[in-house]
Design a protein around this motif. Structure first.
Motif, mmCIF file in Angstrom:
data_model
loop_
_atom_site.group_PDB
_atom_site.id
_atom_site.type_symbol
_atom_site.label_atom_id
_atom_site.label_comp_id
_atom_site.label_asym_id
_atom_site.label_seq_id
_atom_site.Cartn_x
_atom_site.Cartn_y
_atom_site.Cartn_z
ATOM 1 N N THR A 197 0.912 -1.275 0.050
ATOM 2 C CA THR A 197 0.075 0.002 0.001
ATOM 3 C C THR A 197 0.754 1.470 -0.191
ATOM 4 O OG1 THR A 197 -1.745 -1.047 1.075
ATOM 5 C CG2 THR A 197 -1.836 1.341 1.316
ATOM 6 N N VAL A 201 1.297 4.368 -2.882
ATOM 7 C CA VAL A 201 1.334 5.625 -2.505
ATOM 8 C C VAL A 201 2.519 6.191 -3.186
ATOM 9 C CG1 VAL A 201 1.132 7.461 -0.713
ATOM 10 C CG2 VAL A 201 -0.058 5.429 -0.368
ATOM 11 N N LYS A 206 -2.354 4.994 -5.050
ATOM 12 C CA LYS A 206 -3.160 5.036 -3.944
ATOM 13 C C LYS A 206 -3.089 6.357 -3.120
ATOM 14 C CE LYS A 206 -4.074 -0.100 -3.259
ATOM 15 N NZ LYS A 206 -3.921 -0.799 -2.242
ATOM 16 N N TYR A 207 -4.158 6.813 -2.614
ATOM 17 C CA TYR A 207 -4.205 7.987 -1.613
ATOM 18 C C TYR A 207 -3.235 9.161 -2.197
ATOM 19 C CZ TYR A 207 -5.804 4.154 1.427
ATOM 20 O OH TYR A 207 -6.655 3.309 1.945
ATOM 21 N N SER A 208 -3.595 9.422 -3.456
ATOM 22 C CA SER A 208 -2.745 10.368 -4.281
ATOM 23 C C SER A 208 -3.539 11.042 -5.254
ATOM 24 C CB SER A 208 -1.590 9.879 -4.704
ATOM 25 O OG SER A 208 -0.824 10.764 -5.365
ATOM 26 N N ILE A 213 -0.604 13.757 -1.902
ATOM 27 C CA ILE A 213 -0.958 12.838 -1.242
ATOM 28 C C ILE A 213 -2.182 13.284 -0.397
ATOM 29 C CG2 ILE A 213 -0.318 11.310 0.745
ATOM 30 C CD1 ILE A 213 2.489 11.466 -0.326
ATOM 31 N N ASP A 214 -3.198 12.156 -0.356
ATOM 32 C CA ASP A 214 -4.340 12.215 0.643
ATOM 33 C C ASP A 214 -3.811 11.962 1.738
ATOM 34 O OD1 ASP A 214 -6.655 12.531 1.693
ATOM 35 O OD2 ASP A 214 -7.664 10.678 0.686
ATOM 36 N N ARG A 215 -3.217 12.744 2.762
ATOM 37 C CA ARG A 215 -2.803 12.401 4.124
ATOM 38 C C ARG A 215 -4.058 11.946 4.834
ATOM 39 N NH1 ARG A 215 -2.141 13.986 9.154
ATOM 40 N NH2 ARG A 215 -0.236 13.456 10.287
ATOM 41 N N LYS A 216 -5.263 12.606 5.036
ATOM 42 C CA LYS A 216 -6.377 11.842 5.700
ATOM 43 C C LYS A 216 -6.700 10.831 5.386
ATOM 44 C CE LYS A 216 -10.923 13.371 7.321
ATOM 45 N NZ LYS A 216 -12.014 14.643 7.045
ATOM 46 N N GLY A 217 -6.740 10.148 4.062
ATOM 47 C CA GLY A 217 -7.017 8.915 3.609
ATOM 48 C C GLY A 217 -5.902 7.917 4.127
ATOM 49 N N LEU A 218 -4.875 8.348 3.873
ATOM 50 C CA LEU A 218 -3.666 7.564 4.113
ATOM 51 C C LEU A 218 -3.746 7.273 5.925
ATOM 52 C CD1 LEU A 218 -1.200 5.936 3.439
ATOM 53 C CD2 LEU A 218 0.361 8.156 3.887
ATOM 54 N N TYR A 221 -6.090 4.496 6.689
ATOM 55 C CA TYR A 221 -5.659 3.265 6.271
ATOM 56 C C TYR A 221 -4.864 2.899 7.363
ATOM 57 C CZ TYR A 221 -2.607 -0.249 4.425
ATOM 58 O OH TYR A 221 -1.910 -1.307 4.424
#
Length: 355
Positions: A197, A201, A206-208, A213-218, A221
């Motif tokens: 995962t 990224v 993923k999560y980008s 980068i989608d820090r909240k989504g990461l 996870y």
């Protein structure tokens, strides 16, 4: 049958007469030198395997001292690996004048693993009925109150209560190998999921979004993953010994290594995450336990407290140590097999070769 070890890219009583008795718990026991007369003898034991749908039985043949008053309550425990089995204590009451060759059928509440067990008995003078208590008071030279409780441990090999048939022995060995192999593969799966995962990224898969980068989504996870890892570590630490006490107690060393492997995987995940965050120049993510969220409860068991740096080699050494302890036949077969040609070997699936 073991699955590939995915961290490596290429590694698809005492005698009845004339003996000394003591409580046997503390070297500081002030009464440890007080002697008292033997009151029971374990003549023999026989193991009867469980019939279909039934339970195991231990047939104990006992002699009781004629000095014991009728109605004496005797506590009996089965000792395994130096400790009494929890939940298996029984209280035997002397109800008959027969003292020689008394047969007692002990039916354990939980299935006993294949191994040797030892009988520990004690008489607590303060827990007897008033009538029995008075009888004991008239025999203080034989049963000194200062020595209370009167403890005997039949801890010599000739007193061993041997549990298990050859078929049960083989079945337990197979079960032991399977249980540990399942845990190891679960830990391996956790690591592979985490690494793949974070690698995705890095690659913007993923999560980008548009390279950001989608820090909240990461973070969501990583919280979810640590819950999963915490659940695995909880299962190893608490559920396994409770649900499968016979398998667990068979090799405490193997269990200690499995706990160690769990901490190593958790430590490796944190290290890999920190390297990723530094490279991606994002603030460190460290999910805090939310006491109001029941799903977060297992985060208490997420334990990355391993002292040393974790490498794929150290992970596999730990796994090898476990397999040698719980799957010796498979290890022997692996050692006897022809060595593989490194040039023909392929990395394990799921990013298992690590860094």
């Amino acid at each position: 049958m073991k699955l590939d070890r995915l961290f490596l890219p290429a590694l698809a009583a005492v005698l009845f007469t004339g003996v000394f008795c003591s409580r046997g718990f503390s070297q500081d026991d002030p009464n440890e030198d007080i002697e008292y007369k033997p009151y029971m003898e374990l003549l023999s034991s026989e193991y009867v395997s469980a019939a279909k749908g039934g339970k195991q039985t231990l047939k104990l043949k006992l002699n009781f001292s004629s000095d014991l008053p009728l109605g004496t309550k005797i506590q009996m425990d089965l000792v395994h690996n130096g400790l009494p089995l929890l939940g298996e204590t029984i209280f035997y009451t002397l109800k008959t004048s027969k003292r020689k060759g008394v047969i007692y059928d002990w039916v354990p509440k939980k299935a006993l693993g294949v191994d040797s067990y030892y009988l520990r008995v004690q008489i607590d003078l303060e827990e007897q009925t008033s009538t029995v208590g008075k009888a004991f008071k008239g025999k203080t030279k034989i049963f000194p109150p200062k020595a209370n409780p009167l403890v005997w441990l039949y801890g010599q090999e000739n007193y061993a209560i041997k549990v298990g048939t050859e078929e049960e022995r083989e079945a337990q060995a197979n079960l032991m190998c399977t249980v540990y192999d399942d845990f190891i593969n679960e830990l391996v799966g956790n690591w592979n999921d985490f690494k793949s995962t974070l690698d995705a990224v890095k690659e913007g898969k993923k999560y980008s979004t548009a390279g950001v980068i989608d820090r909240k989504g990461l973070e969501l996870y990583i919280r979810k993953w640590r819950r999963k890892m915490g659940a695995t570590q909880k299962a190893v630490l608490i559920d396994f010994p409770s649900d499968s006490p016979a398998v667990h107690s068979k090799s405490l060393t193997a269990h200690a290594n499995l706990l160690r492997l769990g901490r190593m995987v958790a430590k490796r995940s944190v290290s890999y995450q920190r390297e990723f965050e530094k490279e991606a120049q994002i603030q460190a993510i460290n999910p805090r336990l939310n006491t109001k969220d029941k799903a977060d409860a297992v985060l208490r068991f997420f334990d990355a407290g391993f002292r040393y740096r974790v490498s794929k080699e150290s992970l596999n050494r730990t796994m090898d140590n476990i397999y040698r302890l719980v799957c010796p036949e498979e290890e022997e077969e692996a050692e006897a097999a022809p060595a593989a040609d490194p040039a023909k070997e392929k990395p394990a699936e799921g990013g298992g070769e690590g860094r």
